[in-house]
Design a protein around this motif. Structure first.
Motif, PDB file in Angstrom:
ATOM      1  N   ALA A 113      -1.868  17.469  -7.390  1.00  0.00           N
ATOM      2  CA  ALA A 113      -2.173  17.498  -6.090  1.00  0.00           C
ATOM      3  C   ALA A 113      -3.527  17.542  -5.926  1.00  0.00           C
ATOM      4  O   ALA A 113      -4.156  16.790  -4.695  1.00  0.00           O
ATOM      5  CB  ALA A 113      -1.425  18.670  -5.492  1.00  0.00           C
ATOM      6  N   MET A 114      -4.374  18.535  -6.565  1.00  0.00           N
ATOM      7  CA  MET A 114      -5.799  18.645  -6.075  1.00  0.00           C
ATOM      8  C   MET A 114      -6.697  17.372  -6.746  1.00  0.00           C
ATOM      9  O   MET A 114      -7.766  17.281  -6.198  1.00  0.00           O
ATOM     10  CB  MET A 114      -6.312  20.046  -7.152  1.00  0.00           C
ATOM     11  N   SER A 115      -6.104  16.737  -7.806  1.00  0.00           N
ATOM     12  CA  SER A 115      -6.920  15.570  -8.153  1.00  0.00           C
ATOM     13  C   SER A 115      -6.667  14.080  -7.146  1.00  0.00           C
ATOM     14  O   SER A 115      -7.432  13.238  -7.364  1.00  0.00           O
ATOM     15  CB  SER A 115      -6.516  15.184  -9.672  1.00  0.00           C
ATOM     16  N   THR A 116      -5.696  14.444  -6.499  1.00  0.00           N
ATOM     17  CA  THR A 116      -5.413  13.258  -5.343  1.00  0.00           C
ATOM     18  C   THR A 116      -5.700  13.126  -4.288  1.00  0.00           C
ATOM     19  O   THR A 116      -6.383  14.195  -3.836  1.00  0.00           O
ATOM     20  CB  THR A 116      -3.929  12.752  -5.457  1.00  0.00           C
TER      21      THR A 116
END
Length: 129
Positions: free
Chosen positions: A126-129
Motif C-alpha cells: 500500500a505504501m509503494s502505490t
C-alpha cells in the motif's frame, strides 16, 4: 544464541550456518528460532535446503499448514501486542480462535508470525502505490 550474543559486536556480523532446516526443528520451533535470531541481529543460512518452497507457496496464496484460524479482528489485536514488544508466544496466548473446531483455543506462534508478516506485506504494498 548465547554464543552468538557474546561474539556479536558493532563490527562483527554473526551468521548461524546449518546443513538443513530440519536440524533446527520443525514448524513452530524453527519459526521461533528464526525470529529470535533476527531480533538478536544474527543471520541464519541453510546449506542444502531453505524455506523458499514454503515462501513461494505462501505468495501464491497456498497454505502450508492446517485450516485457517484467524478472524478479521485478530491481526489488529496482534499488532497492538507487537507494538508493546510482546513475544510471539505471549501474543498467541492472548489471542483466541473464535470459530471452527479450535474455537476457544489459542493460535500457534507460527500463525501469529504468518498473520503479522501478511499485514506487513500488505502495508508495504500500500505504501509503494
Amino acid at each position: 544464541m548465547r554464543l552468538a550474543g557474546e561474539i556479536r559486536s558493532p563490527h562483527v556480523a554473526v551468521t548461524l550456518v546449518v546443513h538443513e532446516h530440519k536440524r533446527l526443528g520443525r514448524g513452530i520451533e524453527l519459526a521461533m528460532l528464526a525470529e529470535e535470531l533476527k531480533a538478536g541481529d544474527v543471520g541464519l543460512k541453510f546449506l542444502t535446503r531453505d524455506l523458499t518452497g514454503h515462501e513461494s507457496a505462501r505468495k501464491r496464496g497456498k497454505t502450508t499448514g492446517g485450516a485457517g484460524v484467524t478472524d478479521n479482528d485478530m491481526p489488529s489485536v496482534a499488532l497492538h501486542f507487537r507494538n508493546q514488544e510482546m513475544s510471539l508466544r505471549d501474543i498467541a496466548k492472548r489471542l483466541a480462535i473464535t470459530t471452527g473446531t479450535k474455537k476457544g483455543r489459542h493460535p500457534s506462534p507460527a500463525t501469529v508470525i504468518q498473520m503479522l508478516r501478511e499485514h506487513d506485506e500488505q502495508m508495504a504494498t500500500a505504501m509503494s502505490t
